[in-house]
Design a protein around this motif. Structure first.
Motif, PDB file in Angstrom:
ATOM      1  N   GLY A  76       0.775  -1.179   0.000  1.00 53.82           N
ATOM      2  CA  GLY A  76       0.012  -0.005  -0.041  1.00 53.82           C
ATOM      3  C   GLY A  76       0.799   1.326   0.027  1.00 53.82           C
ATOM      4  N   TYR A 107      -2.311  -5.558   2.089  1.00 57.02           N
ATOM      5  CA  TYR A 107      -2.201  -4.385   3.085  1.00 57.02           C
ATOM      6  C   TYR A 107      -2.961  -4.531   4.437  1.00 57.02           C
ATOM      7  CZ  TYR A 107      -7.124  -3.457   2.034  1.00 57.02           C
ATOM      8  OH  TYR A 107      -8.332  -3.352   1.991  1.00 57.02           O
ATOM      9  N   SER A 132      -3.216  -1.473   6.828  1.00 54.59           N
ATOM     10  CA  SER A 132      -3.993  -0.294   6.949  1.00 54.59           C
ATOM     11  C   SER A 132      -3.841   0.690   5.831  1.00 54.59           C
ATOM     12  CB  SER A 132      -3.548   0.265   8.251  1.00 54.59           C
ATOM     13  OG  SER A 132      -2.209   0.743   8.254  1.00 54.59           O
ATOM     14  N   LYS A 163      -5.011   1.339   2.935  1.00 61.04           N
ATOM     15  CA  LYS A 163      -5.844   0.826   1.971  1.00 61.04           C
ATOM     16  C   LYS A 163      -6.033   1.613   0.592  1.00 61.04           C
ATOM     17  CE  LYS A 163     -10.903  -0.070   1.606  1.00 61.04           C
ATOM     18  NZ  LYS A 163     -12.132   0.067   2.245  1.00 61.04           N
ATOM     19  N   GLU A 221      -6.115   0.711  -3.140  1.00 60.53           N
ATOM     20  CA  GLU A 221      -7.246   1.211  -3.939  1.00 60.53           C
ATOM     21  C   GLU A 221      -6.689   1.791  -5.325  1.00 60.53           C
ATOM     22  OE1 GLU A 221      -9.464   3.567  -1.430  1.00 60.53           O
ATOM     23  OE2 GLU A 221     -10.682   1.981  -0.939  1.00 60.53           O
ATOM     24  N   GLN A 267      -6.543  -7.826   2.012  1.00 60.01           N
ATOM     25  CA  GLN A 267      -6.125  -7.150   3.750  1.00 60.01           C
ATOM     26  C   GLN A 267      -6.198  -8.118   4.542  1.00 60.01           C
ATOM     27  OE1 GLN A 267      -7.895  -6.951   6.701  1.00 60.01           O
ATOM     28  NE2 GLN A 267      -6.456  -5.493   7.419  1.00 60.01           N
TER      29      GLN A 267
END
Length: 235
Positions: free
Chosen positions: A11, A33, A35, A37, A41, A52
């Motif tokens: 990430g 990932y 945290s 995100k 994305e 996640q």
């Protein structure tokens, strides 16, 4: 056969840039990932498959392994890049931080390599790259737990290189001052660069180039390459 890669800690920073580079090369990329995100994305918009998992939880690691097994029939490249960085005071005062250091740097890579070894063996020249640290050889007294966990990963690199050969190769990269963190002030940066023979911040491209070198040189396994501007010579 389409190339498939799994990158942990995708990430941000090196993990993100490597994932983006491999996507541009036509890889199917599983981007892990915890945290970060927002970065994943962005990768998903380019075709990555986001996964996640909090590596401090073994069940979540196992679930991620299952997700990859369900969606891929081979795995060309596994990059164990996820990291957390706590000093002695933090881990001494917080058992969760101490646990996370070893979970993220040692337990999770172990479980990912063992859990995905069948997919790696099905690839043509499956490859694992573990991101260790120059401090795995020359530990810092301010980050004892972190250095110990990275040393465990360095040792596992060699052990897995022996146990998974000849179907799967396992190597490591030891980064040095690649990319300073936002919280690093100018005095800290100057001190680090003064301890680095090449006297510059390396940037992420040398790391990506080293991944490609390890991928393309199919006669390398059990090796660890320092990408540190020579800093290990002075610590």
């Amino acid at each position: 056969m389409n190339k498939v890669a799994l990158i942990t800690g995708a990430g941000r920073r090196f993990g993100y840039e490597l994932a983006e580079s491999l996507l541009n090369e036509g890889y199917t990329v599983f981007a892990h990932y915890n945290s970060s995100k927002q970065g994943v994305e962005k990768l998903e918009k380019s075709g990555a498959i986001g996964l996640q998992a909090d590596f401090s939880d073994n069940q979540q690691i196992d679930q991620m392994v299952d997700a990859v097994l369900a969606q891929a029939n081979h795995l060309d490249l596994l990059v164990n890049n996820a990291s957390c960085f706590f000093n002695n005071d933090t881990v001494d005062q917080n058992d969760n931080a101490l646990n996370a250091v070893y979970q993220v740097h040692a337990v999770a890579p172990y479980k990912l390599i063992t859990g995905l070894s069948s997919l790696l063996a099905k690839a043509n020249d499956g490859l694992v790259i573990n991101i260790t640290d120059i401090y795995s050889d020359r530990p810092s007294t301010d980050y004892i737990a972190y250095c110990g966990a990275k040393a465990a990963l360095a040792n596992m690199t060699q052990a897995f290189a022996k146990s998974l050969a000849p179907e799967v190769r396992v190597n490591a990269i030891q980064p040095g001052p690649i990319l300073f963190l936002p919280e690093h002030d100018s005095a800290h940066k100057q001190q680090i660069l003064e301890q680095t023979p090449l006297t510059v911040e390396g940037g992420l491209q040398p790391m990506i180039d080293t991944v490609r070198f390890l991928r393309d040189n199919t006669f390398l396994t059990g090796e660890s390459i320092k990408v540190d501007g020579g800093r290990a010579l002075k610590i």
